[in-house]
Design a protein around this motif. Structure first.
Motif, PDB file in Angstrom:
ATOM      1  N   ASN A   4     -19.705  -7.452 -24.018  1.00 16.57           N
ATOM      2  CA  ASN A   4     -20.676  -8.470 -23.643  1.00 16.57           C
ATOM      3  C   ASN A   4     -19.966  -9.685 -23.056  1.00 16.57           C
ATOM      4  O   ASN A   4     -18.750  -9.691 -22.903  1.00 16.57           O
ATOM      5  N   SER A   5     -20.751 -10.693 -22.751  1.00 14.06           N
ATOM      6  CA  SER A   5     -20.179 -11.963 -22.322  1.00 14.06           C
ATOM      7  C   SER A   5     -20.474 -13.013 -23.390  1.00 14.06           C
ATOM      8  O   SER A   5     -21.441 -12.891 -24.140  1.00 14.06           O
ATOM      9  N   VAL A   6     -19.620 -14.020 -23.462  1.00 12.02           N
ATOM     10  CA  VAL A   6     -19.851 -15.158 -24.349  1.00 12.02           C
ATOM     11  C   VAL A   6     -19.675 -16.437 -23.543  1.00 12.02           C
ATOM     12  O   VAL A   6     -19.025 -16.445 -22.492  1.00 12.02           O
ATOM     13  N   VAL A   7     -20.258 -17.511 -24.051  1.00 14.85           N
ATOM     14  CA  VAL A   7     -20.184 -18.807 -23.378  1.00 14.85           C
ATOM     15  C   VAL A   7     -19.514 -19.810 -24.308  1.00 14.85           C
ATOM     16  O   VAL A   7     -19.932 -19.972 -25.459  1.00 14.85           O
ATOM     17  N   ARG A   8     -18.464 -20.440 -23.816  1.00 10.94           N
ATOM     18  CA  ARG A   8     -17.781 -21.520 -24.528  1.00 10.94           C
ATOM     19  C   ARG A   8     -17.588 -22.651 -23.531  1.00 10.94           C
ATOM     20  O   ARG A   8     -16.827 -22.498 -22.568  1.00 10.94           O
TER      21      ARG A   8
END
Length: 559
Positions: free
Chosen positions: A183-187
């Protein structure tokens, strides 16, 4: 509650949004300036080939190569986000396929969880979330309405997944539970973003598993770490050091963290490659993930025990590390195993005097070569673009990093050979057409191994064992990482960083201008320990510490 990072006030959100916007504008401006130097009165973006030397301006070189080699494109709508183009996605998907095959041998199953998490779910793991709190991206509106309870885009998925582990794990017979998701994550990084290395959204895999005992969890931690090392060493031709993070650098809220650490020769920085964490029972206690003890002590009633958990993750950062290590002043240099195109064939000796029939025959022969190579698993193509000279095509494919170039002209046809040029070394030679199906695969494997051996030799020569504190900063300035006897105390690490922070002027480029003055931090406690530490005798190398050394610890300036 204003003091709860999981429930930001409107004023705090507004302030954070303003700060993030200012940081984004600053980062975008800096990145644009680094990526577009002026060359002969023209912007580098307007010049087809590379304009920046890797040795002279490493940061600008990196920005230019990933753009011009068509690895990424900047997403101009929002700073810090990048578009991954097909060449990058091929590398990532090759890694994904290989890694998926490895974890399936451990019976890891694939799952997919939502990308949003509530502030309520974050309250349970304050220690873990504290490190991510400044980077959380909050959704506060749906349409034109304010959300009563803001939700955050996941920076990682423990808070999303573990309530369901508690629901699904009812007995020791349900263990081990091993799930992985891609998946993708946002930071929301406040620092200057860099393609692959530091982005506000990135692709990764994250595995989350539950086990009955510490021993079973520990066994898996090391198995996964070895798979991560395999991604770097077997696919990307990048050497790594396997080790354990210090208490200061371990995963927040975890029991202990193991890591593979890389090294960038151009600026001497260490880079974290991938981490495999034993979370212990910390999270299972937070989320009440427990089972009845299957082996109670004799005479005692069976009680409940909290499970032992692991998490492990590898991101698209690996692509940036690969580019930084192997690329050169001509552009990208790709290891054959992850290159979308392994062989490019360029016709030579075809000109205006060549008849249409001879030209078509020549191209048909190249199509035959392509088909022949495809049958033995070689990804090959040929370049028949009109209006471009062979030399222009050579440069174009070198920029894109294709491992092997084959040149084929009437003179080659008369000798029943093709000429080749290796991208990594520039070595040239000829191969008999009858031997293409054996010689080309063998040559690609040699390129792969030679690229790894070159990078490994560089890393080995820049890992310096030091027992004299006065040698530390000079070693760092000479672009090394250092192994020193260390007490492993957190306060000592902080002091070492302060003691190694200076104001030297030497730099690898504008964006790296602070690198030589950057204090060093611990990278890992290598599993491969040199000799020389005598328990009860050897002191920590920090001159202001005085405690006894526990292990050799690898320190360096790092990303």
């Amino acid at each position: 509650m204003a003091d709860n990072p999981a429930e930001p006030s409107k004023s705090a959100l507004k302030k954070a949004e303003k700060q993030a916007k200012q940081a984004a504008e600053k980062a975008a401006k800096a990145a644009k300036q680094a990526a577009l130097p002026l060359v002969g009165g023209k912007k580098a973006d307007d010049i087809i080939g590379m304009t920046v030397s890797k040795a002279d301006n490493f940061s600008a070189w990196y920005q230019e190569v990933v753009l011009k080699a068509e690895m990424v494109e900047y997403y101009n709508e929002i700073s810090g986000f990048f578009i991954l183009r097909p060449a990058s996605m091929f590398v990532w998907n090759t890694i994904r396929k290989w890694f998926q095959e490895q974890i399936e041998t451990l019976d890891v199953e694939e799952a997919s969880f939502p990308s949003l998490l509530s502030s309520k779910s974050l309250e349970k793991e304050k220690e873990h979330v504290e490190g991510f709190a400044p980077e959380l991206a909050w959704v506060t509106k749906a349409g034109d309405k304010d959300l009563e309870n803001p939700v955050a885009l996941r920076p990682t998925s423990e808070a999303i997944m573990y309530p369901y582990y508690s629901k699904w794990i009812r007995s020791h017979r349900d263990l081990p539970l091993r799930l992985n998701q891609w998946n993708s994550v946002v930071r929301w990084e406040s620092k200057q973003t860099t393609p692959f290395l530091r982005a506000r959204e990135f692709l990764w895999q994250e595995g989350h598993t539950a086990h009955l005992t510490e021993e079973l969890a520990g066994e898996e931690v090391l198995q996964i770490l070895e798979f991560y090392a395999g991604v770097y060493e077997q696919l990307l031709a990048v050497p790594v050091v396997r080790g354990r993070k210090t208490e200061k650098e371990k995963f927040a809220g975890g029991y202990y963290t193991t890591t593979v650490e890389g090294y960038i020769p151009s600026n001497g920085r260490g880079v974290q490659g991938g981490t495999s964490h034993c979370l212990g029972q910390n999270f299972s206690k937070m989320y009440d993930v427990k089972v009845e003890d299957p082996t109670p002590k004799e005479g005692e009633k069976a009680g409940h025990i909290h499970v032992w958990q692991n998490s492990w993750g590898l991101s698209t950062r690996v692509i940036g590390v690969m580019v930084m290590i192997h690329g050169d002043d001509k552009g990208l240099v790709l290891p054959p195993r992850v290159s979308k195109l392994q062989v490019i064939m360029v016709p030579v000796g075809i000109n205006k005097s060549t008849s249409k029939e001879d030209k078509e025959k020549h191209y048909d022969e190249m199509q035959t070569f392509k088909n022949t190579l495809k049958k033995v698993g070689v990804r090959a193509d040929y370049d028949t673009r009109d209006g471009y000279t062979p030399a222009w095509k050579f440069n174009d494919w070198e920029l894109k990093g294709v491992p092997l170039r084959l040149e084929y002209g009437p003179k080659d046809a008369a000798k029943s050979v093709v000429s080749f040029a290796r991208r990594d070394t520039g070595e040239k030679g000829t191969i008999e057409i009858a031997s293409l199906t054996t010689e080309i695969p063998a040559l690609l494997e040699k390129i792969q191994s030679d690229m790894y051996n070159k990078a490994e030799a560089s890393f080995r020569s820049h890992r310096i064992n030091i027992t004299n504190w006065d040698e530390v900063v000079p070693a760092l300035d000479a672009r090394n990482v250092v192994l020193i006897p260390h007490c492993l105390a957190e306060k000592c690490e902080d002091k070492i960083k302060d003691l190694t922070t200076g104001n030297q002027e030497e730099a690898a480029g504008p964006a790296d201008a602070k690198a030589p003055s950057m204090g060093m931090k611990s990278l890992c406690i290598p599993f491969e320990q040199p000799e020389g530490i005598e328990k009860g005798t050897t002191k920590c190398l920090n001159p202001e510490c005085g405690a006894l050394a526990e292990k050799w610890c690898m320190f360096g300036r790092s990303y």
